[in-house]
Design a protein around this motif. Structure first.
Motif, mmCIF file in Angstrom:
data_model
loop_
_atom_site.group_PDB
_atom_site.id
_atom_site.type_symbol
_atom_site.label_atom_id
_atom_site.label_comp_id
_atom_site.label_asym_id
_atom_site.label_seq_id
_atom_site.Cartn_x
_atom_site.Cartn_y
_atom_site.Cartn_z
ATOM 1 N N SER A 38 0.824 -1.204 0.000
ATOM 2 C CA SER A 38 0.000 0.000 0.000
ATOM 3 C C SER A 38 0.861 1.259 0.000
ATOM 4 N N VAL A 39 2.003 1.198 0.683
ATOM 5 C CA VAL A 39 2.938 2.325 0.662
ATOM 6 C C VAL A 39 3.508 2.500 -0.743
ATOM 7 N N ILE A 40 3.869 1.402 -1.378
ATOM 8 C CA ILE A 40 4.378 1.469 -2.751
ATOM 9 C C ILE A 40 3.333 2.087 -3.673
ATOM 10 N N GLU A 41 2.088 1.690 -3.468
ATOM 11 C CA GLU A 41 1.009 2.217 -4.319
ATOM 12 C C GLU A 41 0.816 3.712 -4.112
ATOM 13 N N SER A 42 0.943 4.178 -2.871
ATOM 14 C CA SER A 42 0.718 5.602 -2.603
ATOM 15 C C SER A 42 1.959 6.455 -2.912
ATOM 16 N N PHE A 43 3.157 5.929 -2.593
ATOM 17 C CA PHE A 43 4.378 6.704 -2.819
ATOM 18 C C PHE A 43 4.790 6.698 -4.285
ATOM 19 N N LYS A 44 4.439 5.615 -4.985
ATOM 20 C CA LYS A 44 4.718 5.466 -6.424
ATOM 21 C C LYS A 44 6.219 5.629 -6.746
ATOM 22 N N PRO A 45 7.050 4.792 -6.150
ATOM 23 C CA PRO A 45 8.493 4.898 -6.440
ATOM 24 C C PRO A 45 8.813 4.429 -7.857
ATOM 25 N N ASP A 46 9.897 4.981 -8.383
ATOM 26 C CA ASP A 46 10.447 4.466 -9.645
ATOM 27 C C ASP A 46 11.397 3.313 -9.365
ATOM 28 N N ILE A 47 11.975 3.302 -8.156
ATOM 29 C CA ILE A 47 12.952 2.281 -7.771
ATOM 30 C C ILE A 47 12.713 1.898 -6.310
ATOM 31 N N LEU A 48 12.809 0.604 -6.025
ATOM 32 C CA LEU A 48 12.778 0.095 -4.659
ATOM 33 C C LEU A 48 14.190 -0.377 -4.315
ATOM 34 N N HIS A 49 14.765 0.147 -3.227
ATOM 35 C CA HIS A 49 16.161 -0.142 -2.889
ATOM 36 C C HIS A 49 16.243 -0.644 -1.454
ATOM 37 N N ALA A 50 16.539 -1.944 -1.280
ATOM 38 C CA ALA A 50 16.650 -2.548 0.042
ATOM 39 C C ALA A 50 18.101 -2.515 0.510
ATOM 40 N N HIS A 51 18.309 -2.010 1.721
ATOM 41 C CA HIS A 51 19.626 -2.026 2.359
ATOM 42 C C HIS A 51 19.633 -3.128 3.413
#
Length: 370
Positions: free
Chosen positions: A80-93
């Motif tokens: 749901s956060v991805i849907e609302s923030f609409k990132p171009d890239i997801l980066h896991a540290h």
């Protein structure tokens, strides 16, 4: 461009990456397992903070695969956060915890940055742990490592290309300065700036200092240990048992905004880590940037950031005699101390400048648009 980091929001490393990337014009969000400390981002209110609100120690507690499965219950919140923030890239540290979250989200482009214990320790617990790391990495479009030695370790679990993105040093913050040490104007200060945990081998520095103290009785010197951690009482007891209490200072926690002052108080910096999960050596480079001669153990990525005999010295791990011999050599040769320190500063400026690290990271992001 919009980038959503999956990372420990309170980690100094996360904070540095997030603020630097945001200040380069990228719209940035940080999604953390635990509730974020928003005060840490007060100077960058443009950064959006999100959370799973799970227990803070879940990322590390036991490192069990069953504990990680708790993330399954929370994946809908991340989506749901991805849907609302609409990132171009997801980066896991961090490949095991935040890497799992990113893999389960099935969002692309997806980047994983490995940090150290996630590839050095986590996969060794069991076949299931290794399988989990392999799965997470298999879902990544790019994999990043801060050092060549950690890149090699990560390659055990993936055939994909691994890009080295060094964690650079702010050379305008960490540079040689005259700091009134308030300890003893005439004393040589030997010490370390590390968390007081077993893997950092601070007990071997203390034992080495005892050897130096016994061999150079006429020299005025102090041992400065900067940081806090679970070994605090043990190390203080060791200092007391070795009759070094009068010559040793424990500072406790020091805000990172002040760390450069403590690096500059030192005449000789020692980093006696005992585990390969010490994958890069940020504190080593901070000390080198301040023009200090450094002594490091031959584990993990530490030999990668120190040119033995030129910018510092590499010694066998868990060997206080070896550490002591180098300290004595540096104490007795001021010219060598200055030369090694200057060489270290030059190496950081030329190879580990924070600005260069940020530019490289942003260029990796932009590669997805080509």
């Amino acid at each position: 461009m919009r980038v959503l980091l999956l990372s420990d929001s309170d980690s100094p490393h996360t904070i540095r990456w997030a603020k630097a990337i945001q200040r380069k014009g990228i719209t940035l969000g940080v999604f953390s397992i635990h509730k974020p400390d928003i005060s840490l981002y007060s100077d960058c209110p443009e950064i959006s903070l999100f959370s799973l609100y799970l227990p803070k120690d879940l990322q590390f507690k036991g490192e069990g695969t069953l504990a990680k499965l708790k993330y399954l219950k929370s994946i809908s919140l991340l989506n749901s956060v991805i849907e609302s923030f609409k990132p171009d890239i997801l980066h896991a540290h961090y490949a095991s915890s935040y890497g799992l979250l990113g893999a389960l989200a099935r969002f692309h482009p997806f980047i994983i940055s490995v940090w150290g214990s996630d590839v050095y320790n986590f996969p060794n617990h069991s076949f299931l742990h290794r399988a989990l790391i392999k799965y997470n990495l298999s879902q990544a479009d790019k994999i990043l490592s801060t050092s060549e030695v950690m890149k090699l370790e990560t390659s055990k679990y993936t055939n994909k290309e691994i890009i080295v993105t060094p964690f650079g040093i702010d050379i305008d913050k960490f540079y040689p300065q005259k700091i009134k040490n308030k300890l003893n104007e005439n004393a040589l200060i030997i010490g370390t700036v590390k968390t007081l945990e077993k893997k950092y081998g601070i007990e071997y520095l203390i034992k080495a200092f005892k050897i130096v103290r016994s061999k150079l009785k006429s020299k005025s010197m102090k041992l400065l240990i900067v940081g806090k951690g679970s070994q605090d009482l043990y190390l203080k007891s060791l200092v007391d048992n070795l009759e070094l209490t009068d010559d040793t200072i424990f500072t406790g926690y020091i805000n990172h905004d002040m760390i450069q002052d403590y690096h500059n108080m030192l005449d000789i910096s020692v980093f006696a880590s005992i585990e390969d999960s010490e994958s890069f050596g940020v504190s080593v480079l901070e000390s080198s940037a301040c023009g200090k001669p450094v002594i490091v153990s031959n584990v993990g990525g530490l030999p990668e950031v120190v040119e033995d005999g030129k910018t510092g010295f590499v010694v066998e791990k868990q060997n206080p005699e070896a550490i002591a011999n180098v300290i004595i050599r540096l104490i007795e040769n001021e010219h060598l101390r200055m030369e090694i320190g200057n060489n270290g500063r030059n190496k950081v400026v030329n190879e580990y400048n924070w600005i260069d690290s940020v530019i490289k990271m942003i260029s990796i992001y932009h590669d997805f648009k080509k």
